[in-house]
Structure formats: structure tokens, C-alpha cells
Design an enzyme around this catalytic site. Structure first.
Site, short mmCIF file in Angstrom:
data_model
loop_
_atom_site.label_atom_id
_atom_site.label_comp_id
_atom_site.label_asym_id
_atom_site.label_seq_id
_atom_site.Cartn_x
_atom_site.Cartn_y
_atom_site.Cartn_z
N ARG A 45 40.85 48.96 25.00
CA ARG A 45 40.11 48.38 26.12
C ARG A 45 41.01 47.87 27.24
O ARG A 45 40.53 47.24 28.17
CB ARG A 45 39.24 47.21 25.61
N TYR A 63 46.83 30.79 36.83
CA TYR A 63 47.82 31.71 36.29
C TYR A 63 49.23 31.16 36.39
O TYR A 63 50.11 31.54 35.61
CB TYR A 63 47.68 33.09 36.95
N HIS A 76 44.34 39.54 40.71
CA HIS A 76 43.50 38.39 40.40
C HIS A 76 42.91 37.75 41.65
O HIS A 76 42.24 36.72 41.56
CB HIS A 76 44.29 37.35 39.60
N ASP A 78 34.27 26.18 44.08
CA ASP A 78 34.72 27.56 44.02
C ASP A 78 34.23 28.09 42.67
O ASP A 78 34.44 27.46 41.63
CB ASP A 78 36.25 27.63 44.11
N HIS A 98 31.67 32.54 47.57
CA HIS A 98 32.54 31.46 47.99
C HIS A 98 32.00 30.80 49.25
O HIS A 98 31.06 31.29 49.88
CB HIS A 98 33.96 32.00 48.25
#
Length: 732
Positions: A109, A249, A407, A427, A458
């Protein structure tokens, strides 16, 4: 010595302490770890054949194994008890027995399937932490055991993560940072120079398949042609430490950056990693800690799981290493105290010792503007913080950054607002359930592309119901907004302003926001000015995604008998239209309550404006999206549009005594006095008296520039990009 942690600025040494002499927080962390590992050692060490996605049985067993092996090895290093080293040895041998016989993960996947896990990224997580464990027991191991582990487990795993998966290993991306660190760290433990060089510099581009691409169809070979750990340090951060993929991240990626970086500081001191690129890792630590709301949750910019916070396990490492390596900031000690644990190394010992000595000071994040891009010239993120009564913090975040790689979201000039109660204007973050087997095994859900990344999800302007850059990452990566102005030196009136000229062809977007603190208002006001100019008439829609329950509006609206999707693409296919109303007069207000506090947004409106009450949920058969409320202020058939609003927070409701205090807003007479390429002037009043006039230069943000503007026969002069005038009597 193969200890992978070297704290360069700490004068403390673990060996200088008897175990009973450790400061309280270090001793408590050590004791808690010992309880967990001892309990695990009473159970069979399982190495099941991989088959599950994230959150499934085999995934979670292997994930827990890397934690237990790492912690057991740390206990051996700290206590000298050989039972822990033997446990780690036997666990590693169990993996060596089966690893080479495993195929790639059967789920198939990922763009880079793992062997232990469904994606190579998690295999790299495993190897980073198990490399620490292996390093702690390496000298204790029998040479024959070391040779077997190197041959049957670690070298095959390092090759699998790199030369067998170059699309994973050679990106400029957090995935590749983990891959680089995993290969490099095990290379240092094994004294395998080939692996270390591969980790530092990547696989040479000429050895890669032609037109190799990642899971977002982006080319693997960067424009610079560089790859590897040093390239990650140079290209993933702006000069002030902002990580282009966002704080969620960065929290994740700082672990491999710090762990491999400190290993290199010990084994390759000539690279000077701690000070590399003007101490970029120290700046990244500061940037991460400043990208959290008043409750400590990281801003959910780009693909982000909400709820990730300063108190997450990975951030313990960030705080401890930040303190020990970069200046021993006493404000970090208060964070460590709230985290309630420390790293089991010299950094954690330094923090625990300083805490015990009473050196902690309050951590008070400040307003700051971060740049984006390796050279700091690709937009950025502006963060305004206002502190009120009881040191309560209100935080405004405006995002005008680069695309953020795979991202990134299409949300140029978007914003979010927070106060002590949590999110006020949100957000959305990502459409994903991390490590929840029932929700795609932890993968990003299809709605992440069709909803969460789209502009309408947004708080930013959407034109002709089309996302910024047409929702195309290939276009988005070529462009970015630019900061126009950032002013935070006057804490009573702070501003952030940015311009996007490529979000839509032939159109310019310019947004300016202020946080205004004034004794006439209970909490800081958010003043929002959004100017859009273009050469063709279009539909302009400005969403507000508020957190709470609608209280009231001052305009009538109608509710459809059946719920239907608002449109068919760019996120609108997921929006149910719950109500629509036409505003009357020059102002419209919407009020909601969230977490016990009232909020009123007053908007400047034109006669044909509409307000659409919307909620995600359409075309979402598996209920993957949160059903959060929002409204769109809609203006159509115009080439240029200026949106102005003032958001105030006030009063509250106590359900225990069933009493509401100050439940109504105070803003009246919001007006736009002038608005052109040179200047914008807006004013508003307080219902109990008082009038505020706010002037903005649209043509230059030069702080030394003198300005002159006449309004209704009254001349005004000021210096700098903006100017606020307060009249105590509205009639003045």
C-alpha cells in the site's frame, strides 16, 4: 566507545553519579523505564510475520519491540546489569533469524513498502532506535554474535532501506531523513564506512532509475542534485529553523536529525554537526517550540494530526537536547517539568539536575515571523501572541509559506486563532487517523486530497470555487506568497501581512491581520483585511471555520429541506449547505460559543453578499471527516473585492450555575473609509463609546516611509506601514 549520545555542552557525566544519587526527575524516569522493561522481560519476545497495517497486531508488536529493545539497552548502559544486555541480544537474534526470509510487506500500500511494516518509513524508525540499542551493547556482545547480526540483520536492512528503495532514501523529505539516519547510525555502530557515506550523501543520481518519482509524482532527484543527511540539513529548513513540512512533521523529523547528528558529533567531529549551518538544529528546536498554541498543541499546518503537542514523547528529546546543546535556556526546564520525564542520557541528566537546583523559569513563547525555503525567500509563517489578564495568551497564525512538499495544503494566506480555551478559528489539519486500523491502517484517507488539502477547507479566499494553484502540487511548488510586513514590537497593536500573486492567474491577494489589545475589550481583537484584485469578474468566497455552536446572526437565513453538496470539486463536493442568508446593511454579525466563551464576528458587507452555512460530510460514506461548522461570505460578479471583519471574544457561560456573562459583542459601525492601491482606512466603534481608525499603506511597508492621507476633509500623517488612532468619544 559506541555510545550514540554525546552532550557537548554538559559538564555532567552519568558515570559521576551513583544510581541512588540521580536527581528526582531522572531517577523517576529511570525507575519507570525499569518497571516497563522488567514486565516485558517476563513475557515471550514475539517476532510475528508482518501482515497488518498501522494499528494492526503485527505493526504494534514490532513497534513496541523497538521501544523495549532501546529501553532495555539504556538500562544496561545505566545500571550495568547484564540481564538487560542479554535480553537485547536475544531479541536481535530473533529478528536475524527471520528477517531475510520475509518478503516486502504483503499489504503493498506504499510507494516504498517496508518488510517489518507496511511502509519503509516505519522500518527506518525501527532501525534508528534499535541502532541505539545495538550501540549500547555492542562491546558486550561476543564477536561472533556481532558478526552474525551485522551479516543477517543490519546490513541487509540498511541496503533494503537505501539501494533497494532509492525512491524512499533519496528524497528531500522527512521520510528520507529517517532513512538516512537509520542507515548512518547502524553504519557507525558497525563501523561500516560505506553505509555512513551513503547516509551522508545519498545514492549518486547517476545510479538511480530514470524519472524516479515519489508518491506525489514529484521527481526524486532534487533541483540541486543533492541527497543524504547533509542535504536534508541544508534544504529542509529555512535559515531560521522553520521546517517546510510544518511543525507536526518537524516534531517527527527532529528525532532522526538529533540522534544521527549527535552520533556524528561523536564519531565524525570534523563535520561539526551541532554547529552545522549556523546551528540549524538549535534553530529548528526553537522553531518547533514556538509553533504551539496556548494549550501546547502544535499548529496543524499542512498534513497534521491534531492534538500533537509539546508534551509528546519525541519532544522530551527536543527539550532536553535543546537545553544541553544550545545555551541552557532555563525556560526549557519548565517545559521539561511539565513533560514529566527526561531522556536517559547526559542531556536528560543535565535537565534533571538543573531542575532540582531550582533554575527553571517560565516558558513564554513570543511573537515571531518565520521564513520558509532553504534561503529564507519562499514566504513563511507569522505568529502573533498577545498576553492579557492572568498572562492569558491569544495566538494568531497566518500561513504564507511555500507549498510544503507532498504534505502541503493549498491554503495561501490562511489563518487560525487560539486562546486559552483552545481553537477559536481552526485549521482543519489532515484527514487521517494515525495508527487506527479501522481507518485505513493509519494511512492518509482519500478525503485528505479531496477535502483537507483544498483551499475551501481553510480560512482563506477561494475564487470561482477553485483551489489555489488549481489544486496542483506541480504548480504550487513553483510559487509562494511573500511577507509584506510583520510588526510585533508594539504589543498593543501587532500585525502580519502577506501577498500572494500566483494563487490565481491574473489576481493579487493581499491579507493583513492585527491583534489589538485595548482596555475597552475583554480580550484582544482580531482585525482582518483581505484585498483581492483581478481583471475579470469572479465569485469570491471567504470561509471561517469556527469552533463551537452557532448562537445567533443579525440577518435572516433559510434552511433547505434536504442536504445537498455545495458543488462538485475542489473540496466543495464535501460541503453540505445547511443554510443561506442575504446580509442587510453594511455590517453582518455571527456569534458562536466555544469551550464556554462567546465569540462575535462583525463583517463589512455589500448589498448582494450572501452567507452560506456549511459543514463537511457530503460524499463521505465512511464518515472520515469531522462535521465541524463553518460559514462562507460570498460575493460574486466583481473583479475586486475587499473583505473586512473584526472578531472579538467576550464573556462566558458557566453550566454549573447556568449563568452567562457578557454574552453579546461590542463592535458597531465597521466601515471602510477608503480602499485603493495606495491606502486602506477602516474604522469601528464600541457600543458603549469609543472609535478606532486603522490606516494601512498598501504600496510600501517601509518603516521609515512618511504617509499622508485625507479622509472626509481630515488630514492624517504617519510613518510606517500602519497607524492606529483611538478616539474616546465616537462623535470625535
Amino acid at each position: 566507545m559506541r555510545n550514540l549520545i554525546l552532550i557537548l555542552l554538559s559538564a555532567l557525566s552519568l558515570s559521576a553519579f551513583a544510581q541512588t544519587d540521580y536527581p528526582p526527575l531522572f531517577a523517576a524516569t529511570l525507575a519507570g523505564t525499569q518497571v516497563q522493561v522488567d514486565a516485558a522481560m517476563q513475557q515471550d519476545f514475539l517476532v510475528p510475520t508482518p501482515k497488518d497495517m498501522a494499528g494492526g497486531y503485527t505493526h504494534e508488536v514490532h513497534k513496541q519491540n523497538w521501544k523495549t529493545l532501546r529501553d532495555a539497552a539504556a538500562l544496561y548502559r545505566l545500571t550495568g546489569e547484564e540481564k538487560y544486555a542479554a535480553f537485547v541480544r536475544d531479541g536481535l537474534l530473533a529478528y536475524a533469524e527471520v528477517y531475510r526470509g520475509w518478503p516486502t510487506h504483503p499489504t503493498d500500500r506504499s510507494y516504498a513498502n517496508g518488510k517489518i511494516f507496511w511502509q519503509a518509513l516505519n522500518d527506518a524508525n525501527w532501525l534508528v532506535y534499535v541502532s541505539q540499542a545495538y550501540g549500547d551493547i555492542y562491546d558486550w556482545l561476543d564477536p561472533a554474535v556481532r558478526e552474525r547480526l551485522n551479516r543477517e540483520l543490519f546490513r541487509p536492512m540498511a541496503d533494503f532501506l537505501s539501494v533497494e528503495n532509492p525512491q524512499f532514501f533519496n528524497r528531500i523529505h522527512n521520510h528520507s531523513t529517517w532513512g538516512n539516519a537509520a542507515v548512518g547510525m547502524i553504519g557507525l555502530v558497525m563501523d561500516d564506512e560505506e553505509l555512513v557515506q551513503r547516509a551522508l550523501y545519498g545514492i549518486p543520481a547517476e545510479q538511480l532509475p530514470k524519472d524516479l518519482r515519489d508518491d506525489d509524482s514529484g521527481r526524486i532527484v532534487s533541483e540541486s542534485g543533492r541527497a543524504g543527511f547533509l542535504a536534508q540539513l541544508d534544504l529542509s529548513f529555512s535559515p531560521d529553523g522553520y521546517f517546510t513540512e510544518g511543525p507536526y512533521y518537524l516534531r517527527y523529523a527532529l528525532s532522526p536529525f538529533l540522534l544521527f547528528g549527535l552520533a556524528l558529533a561523536e564519531e565524525r567531529p570534523e563535520l561539526n554537526i551541532v554547529a552545522y549551518r549556523d546551528s540549524i538544529l538549535g534553530k529548528a528546536i526553537d522553531a518547533l517550540l514556538l509553533e504551539a498554541d496556548p494549550q501546547g498543541n502544535f499548529f496543524p499546518l499542512n498534513d497534521s494530526q491534531k492534538g500533537m503537542s509539546l508534551y509528546a514523547p519525541e519532544v522530551v528529546k527536543v527539550v532536553d537536547y535543546g537545553y544541553a546543546l544550545y545555551g541552557q535556556n532555563p525556560g526549557l526546564l519548565s517545559l521539561a517539568r511539565e513533560q514529566g520525564s527526561v531522556t536517559l542520557d547526559e542531556a536528560g541528566l543535565a535537565v534533571a539536575t538543573a531542575l532540582h537546583a531550582g533554575k527553571a523559569k517560565s516558558f513564554r513563547p513570543r511573537s515571531i515571523a518565520f521564513t520558509d525555503g532553504p534561503e529564507g525567500d519562499e514566504g513563511g509563517v507569522g505568529i502573533l501572541r498577545a498576553y492579557g489578564a492572568g498572562d492569558e495568551q491569544t495566538t494568531l497564525v497566518m500561513k504564507y509559506s511555500a507549498q510544503g512538499m507532498g504534505h502541503g495544503h493549498f491554503d495561501k494566506l490562511s489563518y487560525s486563532l487560539y486562546d486559552l480555551t483552545g481553537e477559536v478559528v481552526q485549521d482543519y489539519g489532515a484527514a487521517r487517523w494515525v495508527n487506527i486500523d479501522q481507518k485505513g491502517g493509519g494511512r492518509y484517507l482519500p478525503e485528505n486530497q479531496t477535502w483537507a488539502k483544498q483551499s475551501v477547507a481553510h480560512n482563506t479566499l477561494v475564487i470561482d470555487r477553485t483551489s489555489h494553484y488549481n489544486g496542483d502540487i506541480r504548480i504550487g511548488e513553483k510559487h509562494h506568497p511573500d511577507q509584506y510586513a510583520f510588526r510585533a514590537e508594539d504589543t498593543s497593536l501587532q500585525m502580519v501581512s502577506a501577498i500572494a500573486e500566483n494563487a490565481y492567474p491574473g489576481r493579487k491577494l493581499h491579507r493583513t491581520q492585527w491583534l489589538l489589545q485595548d482596555s475597552a475589550f475583554e480580550h484582544p481583537l482580531l482585525i482582518d483585511l483581505f484585498r483581492a484584485t483581478g481583471d475579470q469578474p469572479a465569485v469570491h468566497e471567504l470561509p471561517t471555520w469556527y469552533m463551537g455552536q452557532l448562537m445567533t446572526t443579525d440577518f435572516d437565513y433559510s434552511i433547505p429541506k434536504t442536504l445537498q453538496p455545495l458543488d462538485s470539486a475542489h473540496g466543495y463536493q464535501h460541503l453540505f449547505l445547511e443554510a443561506r442568508g442575504r446580509t442587510a446593511g453594511e455590517n453582518a454579525t455571527i456569534q458562536w460559543i466555544g469551550n464556554g466563551r462567546f465569540y462575535t464576528q462583525t463583517m463589512l458587507t455589500e448589498p448582494e453578499d450572501e452567507v452560506l452555512m456549511v459543514r463537511p460530510g457530503a460524499n463521505d460514506p465512511e464518515f472520515n471527516l469531522r462535521r465541524d461548522p463553518g460559514f462562507l461570505l460570498r460575493r460574486e460578479g466583481v473583479s475586486n473585492a475587499t473583505f473586512v471583519s473584526v472578531l472579538e471574544s467576550h464573556g462566558g457561560y458557566n453550566p454549573r450555575v447556568e449563568v452567562a456573562s457578557n454574552p453579546y459583542g461590542n463592535i458597531t459601525d465597521l466601515k471602510l473609509l477608503t480602499d485603493n492601491e495606495s491606502y486602506t482606512a477602516l474604522q469601528f466603534s464600541h457600543k458603549n463609546g469609543g472609535n478606532w481608525l486603522l490606516l494601512l499603506s498598501n504600496a510600501t511597508a517601509d518603516p521609515a516611509q512618511e504617509h499622508s492621507l485625507t479622509l472626509n476633509g481630515q488630514p492624517y500623517q504617519w510613518r510606517g506601514v500602519h497607524h492606529l488612532i483611538k478616539y474616546t468619544n465616537a462623535s470625535e
